[in-house]
Scaffold this motif. Structure first.
Motif, PDB file in Angstrom:
ATOM      1  N   LEU A   1       0.796  -0.355  -0.035  1.00  0.00           N
ATOM      2  CA  LEU A   1       0.167   0.136   0.314  1.00  0.00           C
ATOM      3  C   LEU A   1       0.757   1.143  -0.191  1.00  0.00           C
ATOM      4  O   LEU A   1       1.761   1.346   0.727  1.00  0.00           O
ATOM      5  N   GLU A   2       0.231   2.151  -0.480  1.00  0.00           N
ATOM      6  CA  GLU A   2       1.361   3.204  -1.136  1.00  0.00           C
ATOM      7  C   GLU A   2      -0.359   4.621  -0.440  1.00  0.00           C
ATOM      8  O   GLU A   2      -0.334   4.904  -1.758  1.00  0.00           O
ATOM      9  N   PRO A   3      -0.568   5.643   0.114  1.00  0.00           N
ATOM     10  CA  PRO A   3      -1.295   5.703   0.482  1.00  0.00           C
ATOM     11  C   PRO A   3      -1.440   7.170  -0.176  1.00  0.00           C
ATOM     12  O   PRO A   3      -2.298   8.374   0.074  1.00  0.00           O
TER      13      PRO A   3
ATOM     14  N   ALA B   1      -9.560   4.478   2.929  1.00  0.00           N
ATOM     15  CA  ALA B   1      -9.133   3.688   4.639  1.00  0.00           C
ATOM     16  C   ALA B   1     -10.057   3.421   4.928  1.00  0.00           C
ATOM     17  O   ALA B   1     -10.460   2.080   5.160  1.00  0.00           O
TER      18      ALA B   1
ATOM     19  N   VAL C   1       3.561  -1.289   3.720  1.00  0.00           N
ATOM     20  CA  VAL C   1       3.084   0.519   3.804  1.00  0.00           C
ATOM     21  C   VAL C   1       4.474   0.650   3.364  1.00  0.00           C
ATOM     22  O   VAL C   1       4.967   1.040   4.001  1.00  0.00           O
TER      23      VAL C   1
ATOM     24  N   GLY D   1      -2.209   3.632   7.554  1.00  0.00           N
ATOM     25  CA  GLY D   1      -1.597   2.840   7.378  1.00  0.00           C
ATOM     26  C   GLY D   1      -1.292   1.576   8.519  1.00  0.00           C
ATOM     27  O   GLY D   1      -1.331  -0.150   7.941  1.00  0.00           O
TER      28      GLY D   1
ATOM     29  N   LEU E   1       6.029  -1.145   8.078  1.00  0.00           N
ATOM     30  CA  LEU E   1       5.953   0.453   7.414  1.00  0.00           C
ATOM     31  C   LEU E   1       7.063   1.164   7.265  1.00  0.00           C
ATOM     32  O   LEU E   1       7.504   0.914   8.460  1.00  0.00           O
TER      33      LEU E   1
END
Length: 551
Positions: free
Chosen positions: A39-41, A99, A113, A158, A168
């Protein structure tokens, strides 16, 4: 106070993109666990997508990326295709909303993340985003404050979507270590993670900003039985660490748990001996918490300082002598630790605003001169400002009183107490302090200058761009203050030394007296002093090498 209309578009969207080498290092670290779903927020134009491939991510790696700006999201999509990450999904939307909607779904569990969340103050976020930020805290049952910044709920959301044992890796503001609004995040990370490492640079990594940044590496616990090792801080200079294996960097610093992770992380910057000595001194019978020997209150809140705080010339030109009272509120007004008639006269001669205009009731409108001045303020719409319009009449400032001791809210080297010999008023740039019990004002002011108290100020306070130390009342109340009974310090001599000498020199010499009065050995005094210097130099971004060169 900063207002939204004065901020740049880049700052309002938090758009400071990560240098490619730092992004690649973070990606290399998460790839060590062979993640298949990442995941790349806040992907921006796709810096981390390119970095993933450069660090060795397979083409079939499923990357889910989110970016609010549609133009940047389109760039990220093109970059994903260019580097071969064609399984990537780029969502052009608000990450927090995405999210919150996705949490609990099977596809919302990620192995890793990565990213660089936006650095945007809560007050600058559009109202719908503010509500989503609050919802993140609420669903995690964490205390929320409107002083927060967008990067805090981004990391929380995240981490929530990270599977047990996942990693993360993010670029975050250096203030994560010490600001109060990140306390919920620090506590949450301490509870959820097996190990935390902060890579802390001496230099700024982002051009055009005074905001320091660090790299946060967090590995989530695999189960409730997985021991939480705590936090380690890895200090670096330049980019030499990038030549090391990320896993070696992650394993290098000693982990610290307990009160270090539960509160501010600044303690982790000190060596174990210094931390143990500090805790030992806190228990000394002649060492006190500030709250036990003094009361702290904010200064006068006017709502329009330029109107209420004026020079002698303004008083004379408008005939306001009847309502003018002495005041101070800036560090240049108080170069020492005594504010007396001589200092007040020097400030007035320099053209400083040394007068507080106190219009205590509506009777002032009976006088033509004061009425004209008040009407001029209304012509400038001062009565519509928030702090002014919520009181009646708007020009009657509340909570007006002075105390024998004042303390400026911010300091460059170390905080000082100021003996207020003329009963001057202070604005909310300073605090009003009254001693409790049988502690004299002279004793409190003179003993406050010591390396133990200065060290506790670095541990309790916070700093932002430029390295200025700031303390709020709740932090001042926690300060550690030695008051040895067998020590008497000449306040006049100490005041002169502070005005003419270096802060470091005065602190060291006065510490010999104050800490020596506790019976502390010279070696232990040096340990406390060096602990303070270490944290002060970090705040000022002075390296140990630079210190050697300037001594």
């Amino acid at each position: 106070m900063n207002f939204i209309e004065n901020e740049s578009a880049q700052k309002l969207r938090g758009g400071y993109y990560t240098p490619d080498d730092l992004a690649t290092f973070l990606c290399a670290w998460v790839l060590e666990i062979n993640p298949t779903r990442i995941l790349e927020p806040s992907c921006g134009d796709g810096v981390f997508l390119g970095a993933l491939r450069k660090a060795g991510a397979p083409e079939n790696t499923a990357v889910t990326a989110v970016e609010l700006d549609a133009v940047e999201a389109a760039k990220a999509k093109r970059r994903a295709n260019e580097v071969g990450l064609r399984a990537s999904k780029i969502h052009s939307t608000d990450f927090l909303s995405w999210a919150l909607d996705a949490t609990g779904k099977s596809e919302a569990s990620f192995d890793a993340v990565i990213g660089n969340p936006p650095f945007v103050r809560y007050q600058y976020l559009p109202e719908p985003f503010q509500k989503k930020a609050e919802q993140v805290f609420r669903e995690l049952d964490l205390p929320f404050t409107k002083h927060t910044n967008a990067w805090v709920p981004f990391i929380l959301a995240g981490m929530r979507m990270l599977r047990p044992g996942g990693r993360l890796a993010m670029v975050v503001p250096a203030e994560i270590i010490h600001v109060m609004h990140a306390q919920s995040l620090r506590a949450y990370l301490g509870k959820e993670c097996r190990r935390l490492v902060v890579i802390d640079p001496q230099e700024l990594w982002f051009d055009g900003t005074l905001q320091g940044a660090v790299l946060l590496l967090a590995e989530k616990r695999k189960s409730k039985d997985d021991k939480a090792e705590g936090l380690g801080i890895y200090e670096v200079r330049n980019r030499e660490f990038l030549s090391l294996k990320p896993e070696d960097v992650f394993a290098a610093p000693q982990s610290i748990n307990g009160k270090t992770v539960a509160g501010k992380w600044t303690r982790a910057l000190l060596g174990k001996e210094t931390r143990d000595l500090f805790d030992e001194l806190v228990e000394h019978q002649e060492v006190h918490r500030f709250i036990d020997v003094a009361d702290v209150d904010v200064g006068i809140v006017t709502g329009a300082n330029k109107f209420f705080l004026v020079t002698d010339d303004v008083v004379a030109e408008n005939g306001l002598e009847r309502w003018a009272h002495p005041m101070f509120g800036r560090s240049e007004h108080c170069p020492g630790i005594i504010y007396d008639k001589k200092q007040h006269a020097a400030n007035a001669k320099a053209g400083n605003p040394t007068n507080f205009l106190w219009f205590s009731d509506r009777d002032v409108l009976r006088y033509k001169k004061s009425r004209n001045y008040i009407e001029a303020g209304e012509a400038d719409s001062l009565h519509t400002r928030y702090k002014c319009r919520i009181r009646s009449p708007w020009f009657a400032v509340p909570s007006v009183y002075s105390t024998e001791i004042g303390m400026l809210k911010r300091s460059h080297d170390l905080p000082r107490l100021i003996l207020n010999k003329v009963g001057a008023y202070t604005t909310d740039t300073a605090y009003r302090i009254r001693t409790l019990g049988d502690v004299s004002a002279d004793k409190l002011v003179s003993c406050f200058i010591n390396s133990l108290t200065a060290l506790s100020a670095e541990l309790e306070g916070r700093h932002y761009g430029g390295g200025v130390l700031e303390l709020v009342p709740s932090e001042i109340e926690k300060l550690v203050l030695p008051l040895p009974s067998n020590v008497n310090i000449s306040l006049k001599d100490l005041d002169q030394k502070i005005r003419t000498g270096s802060a470091m020199g005065v602190l060291e010499s006065n510490s010999r007296v104050v800490l020596g009065g506790l019976g502390l050995s010279g070696a232990k005094q040096d340990d406390v002093f060096n602990g303070w210097k270490r944290l002060r130099n970090r705040r000022h971004r002075i390296s140990s090498q630079e210190m050697v060169e300037t001594v």
